[in-house]
Every structure is written in structure tokens, then in C-alpha cells.
Motif scaffolding. Sequence first.
Motif, PDB file in Angstrom:
ATOM      1  N   THR A  28       0.848  -1.183   0.000  1.00  0.00           N
ATOM      2  CA  THR A  28       0.000   0.000   0.000  1.00  0.00           C
ATOM      3  C   THR A  28       0.889   1.240   0.000  1.00  0.00           C
ATOM      4  O   THR A  28       1.685   1.445   0.908  1.00  0.00           O
ATOM      5  N   THR A  29       0.744   2.052  -1.051  1.00  0.00           N
ATOM      6  CA  THR A  29       1.531   3.264  -1.213  1.00  0.00           C
ATOM      7  C   THR A  29       0.601   4.464  -1.157  1.00  0.00           C
ATOM      8  O   THR A  29      -0.360   4.545  -1.910  1.00  0.00           O
ATOM      9  N   ILE A  30       0.906   5.388  -0.247  1.00  0.00           N
ATOM     10  CA  ILE A  30       0.098   6.589  -0.068  1.00  0.00           C
ATOM     11  C   ILE A  30       0.889   7.762  -0.631  1.00  0.00           C
ATOM     12  O   ILE A  30       2.045   7.976  -0.267  1.00  0.00           O
ATOM     13  N   THR A  31       0.261   8.513  -1.534  1.00  0.00           N
ATOM     14  CA  THR A  31       0.879   9.718  -2.074  1.00  0.00           C
ATOM     15  C   THR A  31       0.215  10.918  -1.412  1.00  0.00           C
ATOM     16  O   THR A  31      -1.010  11.034  -1.404  1.00  0.00           O
ATOM     17  N   LEU A  32       1.034  11.793  -0.847  1.00  0.00           N
ATOM     18  CA  LEU A  32       0.537  12.994  -0.183  1.00  0.00           C
ATOM     19  C   LEU A  32       0.428  14.144  -1.184  1.00  0.00           C
ATOM     20  O   LEU A  32       0.972  14.078  -2.290  1.00  0.00           O
ATOM     21  N   LEU A  33      -0.272  15.191  -0.799  1.00  0.00           N
ATOM     22  CA  LEU A  33      -0.461  16.348  -1.667  1.00  0.00           C
ATOM     23  C   LEU A  33       0.858  16.985  -2.087  1.00  0.00           C
ATOM     24  O   LEU A  33       0.951  17.555  -3.178  1.00  0.00           O
ATOM     25  N   ASN A  34       1.893  16.871  -1.257  1.00  0.00           N
ATOM     26  CA  ASN A  34       3.200  17.452  -1.589  1.00  0.00           C
ATOM     27  C   ASN A  34       4.055  16.529  -2.459  1.00  0.00           C
ATOM     28  O   ASN A  34       5.199  16.828  -2.750  1.00  0.00           O
ATOM     29  N   GLY A  35       3.498  15.361  -2.853  1.00  0.00           N
ATOM     30  CA  GLY A  35       4.212  14.423  -3.713  1.00  0.00           C
ATOM     31  C   GLY A  35       4.976  13.343  -2.967  1.00  0.00           C
ATOM     32  O   GLY A  35       5.447  12.382  -3.577  1.00  0.00           O
ATOM     33  N   LYS A  36       5.118  13.484  -1.660  1.00  0.00           N
ATOM     34  CA  LYS A  36       5.831  12.479  -0.866  1.00  0.00           C
ATOM     35  C   LYS A  36       5.042  11.176  -0.873  1.00  0.00           C
ATOM     36  O   LYS A  36       3.820  11.178  -0.795  1.00  0.00           O
ATOM     37  N   LYS A  37       5.757  10.053  -0.964  1.00  0.00           N
ATOM     38  CA  LYS A  37       5.120   8.733  -0.963  1.00  0.00           C
ATOM     39  C   LYS A  37       5.488   7.985   0.306  1.00  0.00           C
ATOM     40  O   LYS A  37       6.639   8.007   0.732  1.00  0.00           O
ATOM     41  N   LEU A  38       4.493   7.329   0.896  1.00  0.00           N
ATOM     42  CA  LEU A  38       4.685   6.516   2.093  1.00  0.00           C
ATOM     43  C   LEU A  38       4.210   5.102   1.778  1.00  0.00           C
ATOM     44  O   LEU A  38       3.131   4.921   1.211  1.00  0.00           O
ATOM     45  N   VAL A  39       5.008   4.115   2.134  1.00  0.00           N
ATOM     46  CA  VAL A  39       4.614   2.716   1.963  1.00  0.00           C
ATOM     47  C   VAL A  39       4.262   2.182   3.341  1.00  0.00           C
ATOM     48  O   VAL A  39       5.047   2.317   4.280  1.00  0.00           O
ATOM     49  N   VAL A  40       3.057   1.619   3.455  1.00  0.00           N
ATOM     50  CA  VAL A  40       2.574   1.151   4.759  1.00  0.00           C
ATOM     51  C   VAL A  40       2.196  -0.324   4.698  1.00  0.00           C
ATOM     52  O   VAL A  40       1.965  -0.886   3.633  1.00  0.00           O
ATOM     53  N   LYS A  41       2.145  -0.919   5.882  1.00  0.00           N
ATOM     54  CA  LYS A  41       1.796  -2.335   6.027  1.00  0.00           C
ATOM     55  C   LYS A  41       0.281  -2.554   5.914  1.00  0.00           C
ATOM     56  O   LYS A  41      -0.168  -3.620   5.506  1.00  0.00           O
ATOM     57  N   ASN A  42      -0.510  -1.543   6.273  1.00  0.00           N
ATOM     58  CA  ASN A  42      -1.967  -1.660   6.262  1.00  0.00           C
ATOM     59  C   ASN A  42      -2.479  -1.884   4.842  1.00  0.00           C
ATOM     60  O   ASN A  42      -2.006  -1.243   3.910  1.00  0.00           O
ATOM     61  N   PRO A  43      -3.471  -2.773   4.678  1.00  0.00           N
ATOM     62  CA  PRO A  43      -4.079  -2.955   3.357  1.00  0.00           C
ATOM     63  C   PRO A  43      -4.808  -1.683   2.904  1.00  0.00           C
ATOM     64  O   PRO A  43      -5.284  -0.901   3.744  1.00  0.00           O
ATOM     65  N   GLU A  44      -4.892  -1.469   1.613  1.00  0.00           N
ATOM     66  CA  GLU A  44      -5.541  -0.278   1.056  1.00  0.00           C
ATOM     67  C   GLU A  44      -6.964  -0.102   1.595  1.00  0.00           C
ATOM     68  O   GLU A  44      -7.363   1.000   1.977  1.00  0.00           O
ATOM     69  N   LYS A  45      -7.715  -1.187   1.650  1.00  0.00           N
ATOM     70  CA  LYS A  45      -9.104  -1.125   2.119  1.00  0.00           C
ATOM     71  C   LYS A  45      -9.176  -0.597   3.563  1.00  0.00           C
ATOM     72  O   LYS A  45     -10.040   0.217   3.892  1.00  0.00           O
ATOM     73  N   GLU A  46      -8.264  -1.047   4.413  1.00  0.00           N
ATOM     74  CA  GLU A  46      -8.235  -0.584   5.809  1.00  0.00           C
ATOM     75  C   GLU A  46      -7.905   0.903   5.881  1.00  0.00           C
ATOM     76  O   GLU A  46      -8.498   1.645   6.664  1.00  0.00           O
ATOM     77  N   VAL A  47      -6.958   1.357   5.050  1.00  0.00           N
ATOM     78  CA  VAL A  47      -6.587   2.772   5.043  1.00  0.00           C
ATOM     79  C   VAL A  47      -7.786   3.624   4.632  1.00  0.00           C
ATOM     80  O   VAL A  47      -8.078   4.649   5.257  1.00  0.00           O
TER      81      VAL A  47
END
Length: 72
Positions: A28-47
Motif C-alpha cells: 500500500t503506497t500513499i501519495t501525499l499532496l506534496n508528492g511524498k510517498k509513504l509505503v505502509v503495512k496496512n491494506p488499502e481497504k483498511e486505510v
Amino acid sequence: MIQLLRLNGEPFTLNAVLIEQIQSLPDTTITLLNGKKLVVKNPEKEVVQLITAYYQTIGLQRIHIEAGEESE
């Protein structure tokens, strides 16, 4: 704010309002408004569920519905 887990299992808190998009690549990769990307352990559906609950808590979900931007 939502609490998520880094890939190493370390918890952190993220301001959900800053999220632009979420993808499963397969992690699961989260892209923030500033372009920064975070990779998390949580499944996309949970996020998505955490974000929705947070929006409801702060009343942001209601604003989108009143503006006619109801989610699909």
C-alpha cells in the motif's frame, strides 16, 4: 489523524487530509499532496476505512455530501 504501520511494523500517525491517492503496488503506497510517498503495512481497504471514519469524525464527509460530491 489516522494511525498506520510502516513496513517494519512501527506505528505512526498521519494527517489524512494530506492524502492525495492510495495504491496497492502490491504494498500500500500513499501519495501525499506534496508528492511524498509513504509505503505502509496496512491494506488499502483498511486505510480507506480509517480515512472515512476520520472524515466523519471531523465532519468533512458531511461537507462533501452537502456539496453534491458523494463518494461512489
